[in-house]
Write an enzyme that holds these catalytic residues in place. Sequence first.
Site, PDB file in Angstrom:
ATOM      1  N   GLN A 264       0.973  -1.147  -0.165  1.00 20.78           N
ATOM      2  CA  GLN A 264      -0.049   0.108  -0.080  1.00 20.78           C
ATOM      3  C   GLN A 264       0.849   1.418   0.090  1.00 20.78           C
ATOM      4  O   GLN A 264       0.561   2.195  -0.654  1.00 20.78           O
ATOM      5  CB  GLN A 264      -0.712   0.087   1.193  1.00 20.78           C
ATOM      6  CG  GLN A 264      -1.936  -0.888   1.091  1.00 20.78           C
ATOM      7  CD  GLN A 264      -2.765  -1.029  -0.072  1.00 20.78           C
ATOM      8  OE1 GLN A 264      -3.616   0.281  -0.409  1.00 20.78           O
ATOM      9  NE2 GLN A 264      -2.745  -1.948  -0.904  1.00 20.78           N
TER      10      GLN A 264
ATOM     11  N   HIS B 233       1.934   2.985  -3.335  1.00 21.88           N
ATOM     12  CA  HIS B 233       0.584   3.467  -3.968  1.00 21.88           C
ATOM     13  C   HIS B 233       0.982   5.055  -4.392  1.00 21.88           C
ATOM     14  O   HIS B 233       0.749   5.727  -5.240  1.00 21.88           O
ATOM     15  CB  HIS B 233      -0.595   3.534  -3.409  1.00 21.88           C
ATOM     16  CG  HIS B 233      -1.455   2.212  -3.960  1.00 21.88           C
ATOM     17  ND1 HIS B 233      -2.131   2.138  -4.992  1.00 21.88           N
ATOM     18  CD2 HIS B 233      -2.079   1.166  -3.290  1.00 21.88           C
ATOM     19  CE1 HIS B 233      -2.687   1.075  -5.270  1.00 21.88           C
ATOM     20  NE2 HIS B 233      -2.803   0.220  -4.143  1.00 21.88           N
TER      21      HIS B 233
ATOM     22  N   GLU C  54      -9.278   1.614   5.449  1.00 23.68           N
ATOM     23  CA  GLU C  54      -9.722   1.158   3.907  1.00 23.68           C
ATOM     24  C   GLU C  54      -9.501  -0.380   3.919  1.00 23.68           C
ATOM     25  O   GLU C  54     -10.422  -1.006   3.619  1.00 23.68           O
ATOM     26  CB  GLU C  54      -9.090   1.759   2.829  1.00 23.68           C
ATOM     27  CG  GLU C  54      -9.332   1.440   1.540  1.00 23.68           C
ATOM     28  CD  GLU C  54      -8.712   2.143   0.603  1.00 23.68           C
ATOM     29  OE1 GLU C  54      -8.764   2.133  -0.816  1.00 23.68           O
ATOM     30  OE2 GLU C  54      -7.187   2.505   0.815  1.00 23.68           O
ATOM     31  N   HIS C  55      -8.397  -0.750   4.226  1.00 21.56           N
ATOM     32  CA  HIS C  55      -8.097  -2.313   4.050  1.00 21.56           C
ATOM     33  C   HIS C  55      -7.639  -2.730   5.543  1.00 21.56           C
ATOM     34  O   HIS C  55      -6.927  -1.817   6.139  1.00 21.56           O
ATOM     35  CB  HIS C  55      -7.042  -2.449   3.038  1.00 21.56           C
ATOM     36  CG  HIS C  55      -7.273  -2.144   1.782  1.00 21.56           C
ATOM     37  ND1 HIS C  55      -6.633  -0.811   1.466  1.00 21.56           N
ATOM     38  CD2 HIS C  55      -7.822  -2.644   0.498  1.00 21.56           C
ATOM     39  CE1 HIS C  55      -6.695  -0.700  -0.023  1.00 21.56           C
ATOM     40  NE2 HIS C  55      -7.624  -1.589  -0.233  1.00 21.56           N
TER      41      HIS C  55
ATOM     42  N   ASP D  34      -7.071  -6.362  -4.504  1.00 23.26           N
ATOM     43  CA  ASP D  34      -6.689  -5.609  -5.486  1.00 23.26           C
ATOM     44  C   ASP D  34      -6.903  -6.167  -6.720  1.00 23.26           C
ATOM     45  O   ASP D  34      -7.330  -5.293  -7.635  1.00 23.26           O
ATOM     46  CB  ASP D  34      -5.638  -4.863  -5.210  1.00 23.26           C
ATOM     47  CG  ASP D  34      -5.388  -3.824  -4.328  1.00 23.26           C
ATOM     48  OD1 ASP D  34      -6.399  -3.319  -3.842  1.00 23.26           O
ATOM     49  OD2 ASP D  34      -4.225  -3.225  -4.192  1.00 23.26           O
TER      50      ASP D  34
ATOM     51  N   HIS E 135     -53.880  16.676   1.853  1.00 24.65           N
ATOM     52  CA  HIS E 135     -53.709  15.428   2.223  1.00 24.65           C
ATOM     53  C   HIS E 135     -54.784  14.668   2.598  1.00 24.65           C
ATOM     54  O   HIS E 135     -54.921  13.530   2.215  1.00 24.65           O
ATOM     55  CB  HIS E 135     -52.421  15.119   3.064  1.00 24.65           C
ATOM     56  CG  HIS E 135     -51.126  15.241   2.749  1.00 24.65           C
ATOM     57  ND1 HIS E 135     -50.633  16.703   2.025  1.00 24.65           N
ATOM     58  CD2 HIS E 135     -49.882  14.674   2.402  1.00 24.65           C
ATOM     59  CE1 HIS E 135     -49.319  16.600   1.829  1.00 24.65           C
ATOM     60  NE2 HIS E 135     -48.961  15.335   1.998  1.00 24.65           N
TER      61      HIS E 135
END
Length: 426
Positions: A255, A258, A322-323, A356, A415
Amino acid sequence: MNKIYNPSQADWEQILKRPTQTVADIEGTVAEVFNEVRLNGDQAIATYTQKFDGVQLTNMLVTAEEITEAESLITKELKEAIQLAKGNVTRFHEAQKTTRVQVATMPGVDCWQEKRPIQKVGLYIPGGTAPLFSTILMLVLPAKIAGCEEIVLCSPPNNEGKIHPAILYTANLCGVTKICKVGGIQAIAGMTFGTESIPQVYKIFGPGNQFVTVAKQLATKHGVAIDMPAGPSELLVVADDSANAGYVASDLLSQAEHGKDSQVILVSTSKKLMDEVEIEVDKQLAILPRVEIATEAIKNSKLIYVESDQIALDLINEYGPEHFIICVKNEDFYVDRIANAGSVFIGNYTPESAGDYASGTNHTLPTNGYAKNYSGVNLDTFMKSMTFQKITKKGIHAIGNAIELMAEAEGLQAHKNAVTLRLNEE
């Protein structure tokens, strides 16, 4: 790496802070680009593409010839790998289909829910130093399964004005309807407003840097929905003495490579493992092609020691990764109790890389703590739930008086009248 031992809960917020700029720091730039694209369409797109990507394009749409050329540049082995992943992602998302939910809430009152696809969707695929063609699988395949009619893909061109061949091959394989050589803020703006070349869409999907994330959030102010605020990648691993330090280090680095603003964290109940992981990170980092990027990301990263699984779990839920990788002896403790995570990976043989690329789950996930309130992309992300009802004469008599009373109590006479007229019918 930054080691922290037994942090007090009062310090968690500061320790777990993401290395991202605030929206205020960059929203001025994003708003300026949006305004230019809204007013000047393709002309503004071309100007910003030259400014940000360093290339002047005469046509931003990918041609059939370019797709054919791209296919010839992809190796047989890579094509087979993409097709294997395509099969697994397709199977997992097809399994998410649901049928109509229908119930008679009272005799004569039938209510049901059905799902309909979002007709026009826009997908953002990062390019640059890491052309994420795998993201196409994660977005186009569920869009096709959902039944979306128009699927527009935007990805930034390189300095030769081309999109990476693997992106073009995968997009064509999965069934994208239009591919545009546009990246960054201007891509999101183009899909938000529509230009001469880029169709306007109803919802925008896909990850990106902080500028893309803010651009997607700004798009929502112009009537376009987004999947989630997906920004720089992040990973948290919880591990004890049963974990393999080399595996843990490789996951952290997967990661970290990235981007410089990625963040990776190890939470452990073992000081010995923390020391071993630190050594492994240094060893593996030195031989990575993206060593410069990963090194910067590692500066934002933490090794955190805590004394118990419960403290670790509380800290992890506070962070909302996230992960989330679980490499502990008592993995069920975390599997059963994790509340805030985008996607969970369990055991020494489940690297985050599997999600991934090829296991089948979706890798477009909430970052920056949004796992507390957003889901990752799934089949329903490309659909809308619509409710239907049909009431018979018997049914309106069964619920009519309740409607009249409630409408009158709220002061909404029209109504009430809409029901009274039907009840008084001879």
